[in-house]
Scaffold this motif. Structure first.
Motif, mmCIF file in Angstrom:
data_model
loop_
_atom_site.group_PDB
_atom_site.id
_atom_site.type_symbol
_atom_site.label_atom_id
_atom_site.label_comp_id
_atom_site.label_asym_id
_atom_site.label_seq_id
_atom_site.Cartn_x
_atom_site.Cartn_y
_atom_site.Cartn_z
ATOM 1 N N SER A 24 63.884 -83.740 2.963
ATOM 2 C CA SER A 24 63.848 -83.426 1.546
ATOM 3 C C SER A 24 63.496 -84.057 0.246
ATOM 4 O O SER A 24 62.434 -84.505 0.546
ATOM 5 C CB SER A 24 65.120 -84.945 1.859
ATOM 6 O OG SER A 24 65.793 -85.218 0.448
ATOM 7 N N GLU A 25 63.274 -84.200 -0.551
ATOM 8 C CA GLU A 25 63.202 -84.144 -1.588
ATOM 9 C C GLU A 25 63.963 -85.221 -3.086
ATOM 10 O O GLU A 25 65.360 -84.630 -2.819
ATOM 11 C CB GLU A 25 62.791 -83.088 -2.906
ATOM 12 C CG GLU A 25 61.131 -83.233 -2.389
ATOM 13 C CD GLU A 25 60.504 -81.339 -3.358
ATOM 14 O OE1 GLU A 25 60.454 -81.818 -4.171
ATOM 15 O OE2 GLU A 25 60.328 -81.107 -2.374
ATOM 16 N N LEU A 26 63.827 -86.009 -3.310
ATOM 17 C CA LEU A 26 64.543 -86.471 -4.155
ATOM 18 C C LEU A 26 64.919 -85.933 -4.955
ATOM 19 O O LEU A 26 64.377 -85.257 -6.009
ATOM 20 C CB LEU A 26 63.806 -88.227 -4.746
ATOM 21 C CG LEU A 26 64.715 -89.302 -5.602
ATOM 22 C CD1 LEU A 26 65.360 -89.764 -4.283
ATOM 23 C CD2 LEU A 26 63.899 -90.263 -6.389
ATOM 24 N N GLY A 27 66.470 -85.863 -5.473
ATOM 25 C CA GLY A 27 66.975 -85.225 -7.125
ATOM 26 C C GLY A 27 67.625 -83.756 -5.939
ATOM 27 O O GLY A 27 67.999 -83.120 -6.669
ATOM 28 N N LYS A 28 66.749 -83.120 -5.096
ATOM 29 C CA LYS A 28 66.714 -82.252 -4.686
ATOM 30 C C LYS A 28 66.996 -81.351 -3.233
ATOM 31 O O LYS A 28 67.293 -80.435 -3.005
ATOM 32 C CB LYS A 28 65.450 -81.435 -4.100
ATOM 33 C CG LYS A 28 64.767 -81.562 -5.753
ATOM 34 C CD LYS A 28 63.983 -80.843 -5.633
ATOM 35 C CE LYS A 28 62.960 -80.979 -7.231
ATOM 36 N NZ LYS A 28 61.538 -79.725 -7.218
ATOM 37 N N GLY A 29 68.655 -82.992 -3.240
ATOM 38 C CA GLY A 29 69.271 -81.982 -1.817
ATOM 39 C C GLY A 29 68.880 -82.561 -0.501
ATOM 40 O O GLY A 29 67.252 -83.467 -0.827
ATOM 41 N N ALA A 30 69.222 -83.024 1.157
ATOM 42 C CA ALA A 30 68.809 -83.213 1.919
ATOM 43 C C ALA A 30 69.469 -81.917 2.978
ATOM 44 O O ALA A 30 70.512 -81.181 2.595
ATOM 45 C CB ALA A 30 68.969 -84.311 2.368
ATOM 46 N N ASP A 31 68.177 -81.363 3.654
ATOM 47 C CA ASP A 31 68.543 -81.053 5.041
ATOM 48 C C ASP A 31 68.223 -81.983 6.230
ATOM 49 O O ASP A 31 67.494 -82.506 6.455
ATOM 50 C CB ASP A 31 67.598 -80.018 5.341
ATOM 51 C CG ASP A 31 68.047 -78.425 4.220
ATOM 52 O OD1 ASP A 31 68.976 -78.703 3.395
ATOM 53 O OD2 ASP A 31 66.813 -77.942 3.909
ATOM 54 N N PHE A 32 68.882 -81.774 7.108
ATOM 55 C CA PHE A 32 69.243 -82.460 8.455
ATOM 56 C C PHE A 32 69.072 -82.208 9.567
ATOM 57 O O PHE A 32 70.923 -80.874 9.756
ATOM 58 C CB PHE A 32 70.415 -83.942 8.474
ATOM 59 C CG PHE A 32 70.129 -85.031 7.367
ATOM 60 C CD1 PHE A 32 70.773 -85.086 6.904
ATOM 61 C CD2 PHE A 32 69.576 -86.410 8.549
ATOM 62 C CE1 PHE A 32 69.807 -86.552 5.385
ATOM 63 C CE2 PHE A 32 69.165 -87.369 7.745
ATOM 64 C CZ PHE A 32 70.046 -87.407 6.334
ATOM 65 N N TYR A 33 68.623 -82.402 10.504
ATOM 66 C CA TYR A 33 68.760 -80.713 11.817
ATOM 67 C C TYR A 33 68.990 -81.555 12.697
ATOM 68 O O TYR A 33 68.030 -82.970 12.938
ATOM 69 C CB TYR A 33 67.246 -79.858 11.860
ATOM 70 C CG TYR A 33 66.763 -79.831 10.848
ATOM 71 C CD1 TYR A 33 67.185 -78.423 10.675
ATOM 72 C CD2 TYR A 33 66.609 -79.886 9.623
ATOM 73 C CE1 TYR A 33 66.466 -77.235 9.098
ATOM 74 C CE2 TYR A 33 65.494 -79.624 8.482
ATOM 75 C CZ TYR A 33 65.898 -77.772 8.049
ATOM 76 O OH TYR A 33 65.116 -77.035 7.737
ATOM 77 N N PHE A 34 69.265 -80.919 13.695
ATOM 78 C CA PHE A 34 69.455 -81.800 15.319
ATOM 79 C C PHE A 34 69.191 -80.260 16.617
ATOM 80 O O PHE A 34 69.989 -79.389 15.814
ATOM 81 C CB PHE A 34 70.234 -82.984 15.532
ATOM 82 C CG PHE A 34 71.217 -82.427 16.161
ATOM 83 C CD1 PHE A 34 71.907 -82.007 16.915
ATOM 84 C CD2 PHE A 34 72.816 -82.606 15.452
ATOM 85 C CE1 PHE A 34 73.537 -81.572 17.784
ATOM 86 C CE2 PHE A 34 73.944 -82.065 15.481
ATOM 87 C CZ PHE A 34 74.005 -81.994 16.124
ATOM 88 N N SER A 35 68.151 -79.948 17.215
ATOM 89 C CA SER A 35 68.602 -79.719 18.572
ATOM 90 C C SER A 35 68.322 -80.212 19.833
ATOM 91 O O SER A 35 68.277 -81.492 20.049
ATOM 92 C CB SER A 35 66.849 -79.123 18.659
ATOM 93 O OG SER A 35 66.075 -79.854 19.463
ATOM 94 N N ILE A 36 69.798 -79.914 20.655
ATOM 95 C CA ILE A 36 69.552 -80.727 21.574
ATOM 96 C C ILE A 36 69.648 -79.432 22.770
ATOM 97 O O ILE A 36 69.530 -78.160 23.173
ATOM 98 C CB ILE A 36 70.851 -81.094 22.376
ATOM 99 C CG1 ILE A 36 71.850 -80.608 21.627
ATOM 100 C CG2 ILE A 36 70.929 -82.257 21.642
ATOM 101 C CD1 ILE A 36 73.261 -81.269 22.095
ATOM 102 N N PRO A 37 69.477 -79.483 23.931
ATOM 103 C CA PRO A 37 68.747 -78.370 25.468
ATOM 104 C C PRO A 37 70.471 -78.327 25.028
ATOM 105 O O PRO A 37 71.723 -79.058 26.026
ATOM 106 C CB PRO A 37 68.374 -79.685 26.544
ATOM 107 C CG PRO A 37 67.682 -80.317 26.047
ATOM 108 C CD PRO A 37 68.750 -81.179 24.410
ATOM 109 N N LEU A 38 70.800 -76.840 26.024
ATOM 110 C CA LEU A 38 71.786 -76.121 26.326
ATOM 111 C C LEU A 38 72.046 -76.727 27.577
ATOM 112 O O LEU A 38 73.337 -77.094 28.027
ATOM 113 C CB LEU A 38 71.730 -75.025 26.827
ATOM 114 C CG LEU A 38 71.816 -74.559 24.353
ATOM 115 C CD1 LEU A 38 71.314 -72.784 24.912
ATOM 116 C CD2 LEU A 38 73.426 -74.510 23.504
#
Ligand code: ADP
Length: 518
Positions: free
Chosen positions: A500-514
Motif C-alpha cells: 500500500s501507499e498512503l492515500g492510494k488504496g491497499a492490496d491485501f494478500y494471503f496464500s495457503i497450501p491447497l
C-alpha cells in the motif's frame, strides 16, 4: 694494515705537491680511524645518547660517535680528519675560537648552550661540555666536545608534560603498580573514585582496593601482565576507602622499561556502577512489564468469557422480541439493539480468539471444501449490507479451488479483509477480489481504492492492537482483526501480507497450501 698503502696511493695521485703537508694530516686521521680501538671504551662512547666529538689542536675531528652520526648526518669515515668547522655555523665561529682559547688555558666549559649545523644545513641547539685532552706529559693535545641535543630534551619533556596532563585530567582512574603490586602512581580520578589521596596510596599494596572475593583475580592479573599480555574491559569490582563496592570496567597493560623488560602494570578503571544499576533496573522493569502484560491478558480472557454468557442471553431475547413486536415504530429499537449486540458479540469472540492465540492455542479443524463456494456464500451475505460499494469478484471458474483447511477460520480471514477494504474505502469506490491457484497453493487478493497505509506501518499492521495513527481517529476498530487473520494463516502454513501507499488504496494478500488431494 692492508688499507694504508691504498689510501696513500689515492692521496698521491689526486693531490698536488704544494698542499702535500696539509693533506697528510687529514690522511693521518683517516688512518687513525681505521686503527683497532679500545673495544669497551668505544662501545661506551657509541652507546651515548649525546654526540661526542674529539678535536685535536689543529681543529681537526679525531673522534665521532654514533649519536654524532645520527645528529649531524656525517658518518664516522666522512667526519674524521675534517676541520670541526664542518658542523659550526658561520655566526658561531668566533664563539668557537673563544672556547678553544679558554680550553688551551686549562678552563673547562660546562653546559654551554649553542648551535651546530647538520649536513643538510639545519641548525640544531645543544648544551655542550668541552673537556681538554692531555698527553702523558700533561700537554693539551686536543679536546672532547659532548653535545646534548636540547631539542630532543625539550620534546621529551613536552611529551612527558602532555602525558602527565592527560593522566591527571582523565575521568578514568589511572593507576600504576610494580610487579609486587605496590602502587607507583595514582591520578586525580583514582583519588575521587577510591577516596585515597595520592599520598596515601603511593607505596601501598594494591590490595587496599581489592575486595576479599577478588584477591585471586588480582593474582591472575599480575600473572598475565608478567607474560606481557594486556587485559581489556574486564568488568569487576573494587572497594573504596570507605568499604563501598564499586563496579568497574578495567583495562590493564604491562609497563616496560627502556630495555623492554616488564616492570609493572598500568590500570585504567572506569566506574560503571550507574550502568550496572540501570541494567538491574531495566531487568526488573521488564519483568514487571511482562507480569503486568500477563495479568492484562488473563483479565481480558476472563472478562471476555464472562461477557459471552450474558450477551448470548441478551441476543436470544432480542431475537425473540424481534419476532414478537409487531408495531413498526417499536421494532426499529429492537433492530438497533440487536445490531449493536451482534457487534459486541463479535468483539467478545475476537478478544477470546486473541487470548487463545496468545497461549498458542489456535486449533485448526481441517476439512475439504470448495473455496469458490466459500467466496460465493460470503459475498452473498456481505453484498446486501454494503450496497454503496462495488465489489467485483475475479476467478477462473473452470479451475478447482478445493482446499484442505479450516473453513470457518478461513472464512473469518476473508470476511475480515473484505470488511476492512469496505471500511477504509469511501462509498461508491470499487473493491476487486481475486482468487487464483497454482499446483500447490491458493492465492487470495483484495484490492481497494481507500485511504491506504503509510509504508512505515506496513510491517506493524498484523501486530496485536496496532492501528495506523492517522486513520484510527476516523474509523472505529480494535486493531485485532489482522492479528487474528495472520495467526490463522500462519496456522495453515500460509503467508499473509499487504502492499500500500498512503492515500492510494491497499492490496491485501494471503496464500495457503491447497493440501494433498489437489
Ligand atoms: P481494525 O480495522 O479493527 O482497526 P485490523 O487489525 O483489521 O483492525 O487492522 C489494523 C489496522 O490496519 C487498521 O486500524 C487500519 O489502520 C489498517 N488497515 C487494515 N486494513 C486496511 C485497509 N484496507 N486500508 C487501509 N488501512 C487498513
Amino acid at each position: 694494515m692492508k688499507t694504508k698503502p691504498k689510501i696513500f696511493i689515492s692521496f698521491l695521485s689526486g693531490i698536488g705537491l704544494g698542499s702535500l703537508w696539509g693533506k697528510w694530516k687529514v690522511l693521518r686521521y683517516r688512518i687513525h680511524a681505521l686503527r683497532p680501538k679500545n673495544t669497551f671504551l668505544y662501545a661506551l662512547v657509541n652507546a651515548s645518547e649525546d654526540a661526542i666529538v674529539n678535536i685535536n689542536v689543529d681543529g681537526l675531528i679525531t673522534g665521532w660517535n654514533n649519536s654524532a652520526f645520527h645528529m649531524f648526518g656525517y658518518s664516522e669515515q666522512e667526519a674524521m680528519g675534517n676541520p670541526v668547522t664542518l658542523i659550526i655555523p658561520k655566526n658561531k665561529m668566533e664563539e668557537h675560537q673563544d672556547i678553544i682559547r679558554k680550553i688551551r688555558l686549562g678552563e673547562k666549559i660546562e653546559n654551554y648552550e649553542t648551535e651546530r649545523r647538520s649536513r643538510n644545513g639545519s641548525i640544531l641547539n645543544f648544551s655542550i661540555r668541552v673537556i681538554p685532552l692531555r698527553n702523558k706529559k700533561g700537554e693539551i693535545i686536543g679536546f672532547s666536545e659532548i653535545l646534548h641535543d636540547l631539542q630532543y630534551k625539550n620534546e621529551a619533556q613536552e611529551k612527558q608534560a602532555i602525558l602527565a596532563a592527560i593522566v591527571s585530567s582523565s575521568d578514568d582512574a589511572i593507576i600504576s603498580k610494580n610487579l609486587d603490586g605496590i602502587i607507583m602512581s595514582w591520578n586525580h580520578a583514582a583519588e575521587k573514585m577510591f577516596g585515597f589521596s595520592e599520598k596515601e596510596a603511593i607505596g601501598q599494596s594494591i590490595s587496599i582496593i581489592i575486595p576479599s572475593d577478588k584477591v585471586d583475580e588480582e593474582r591472575e592479573i599480575i600473572d598475565t601482565i608478567k607474560k606481557g599480555e594486556k587485559m581489556e574491559h574486564i568488568e569487576t569490582t573494587r572497594k573504596s576507602k570507605g568499604g563501598e563496592i564499586l563496579h568497574l570496567s578495567i583495562t590493564i597493560s604491562p609497563i616496560k622499561n627502556n630495555n623492554g623488560v616488564i616492570i609493572g602494570a598500568s590500570k585504567v578503571a572506569r566506574d560503571i556502577t550507574v550502568r550496572i544499576e540501570a541494567e538491574k533496573q531495566r531487568v526488573l522493569f521488564t519483568q514487571r512489564l511482562q507480569e503486568l502484560n500477563m495479568q492484562k491478558d488473563e483479565f481480558m480472557a476472563m472478562a471476555s468469557h464472562e461477557l459471552k454468557t450474558p450477551l448470548t442471553v441478551i441476543l436470544a431475547n432480542l431475537q425473540l422480541l424481534e419476532m414478537m413486536v409487531e408495531e413498526e415504530s417499536k421494532i426499529q429499537f429492537v433492530k438497533k439493539a440487536l445490531n449493536q449486540s451482534h457487534k459486541l458479540a463479535q468483539l467478545v469472540t475476537n478478544l477470546l480468539d486473541v487470548s487463545k492465540m496468545q497461549k498458542g492455542m489456535v486449533q485448526v479443524e481441517y476439512t475439504y471444501f470448495d473455496f469458490l463456494q466459500l467466496m460465493e456464500d460470503t459475498l452473498g451475505n456481505l453484498l446486501p449490507a454494503y450496497i454503496e460499494h462495488t465489489l467485483l469478484f475475479h476467478a477462473d471458474k473452470s479451475k478447482s479451488y478445493r482446499i484442505w483447511a479450516d473453513r470457518e477460520k478461513i472464512e473469518q480471514v476473508v470476511v475480515n479483509l473484505l470488511t476492512n477494504a469496505i471500511k477504509y474505502t469511501p462509498p461508491t469506490n470499487r473493491i476487486d477480489i481475486f482468487l487464483n491457484r497454482t499446483d500447490t497453493d491458493l492465492f487470495f487478493k483484495v484490492s481497494d481504492e481507500g485511504v491506504g497505509i503509510p509504508e512505515k506501518d506496513l510491517s506493524n499492521i498484523f501486530l496485536r492492537f496496532f492501528r495506523v495513527s492517522g486513520t484510527a481517529a476516523s474509523f472505529s476498530g480494535s486493531g485485532i482483526g489482522l492479528y487474528i487473520s495472520s495467526e490463522i494463516i500462519k496456522a495453515h502454513n500460509g503467508k499473509i501480507w499487504a502492499e500500500s501507499e498512503l492515500g492510494k488504496g491497499a492490496d491485501f494478500y494471503f496464500s495457503i497450501p491447497l493440501g494433498n488431494n489437489n
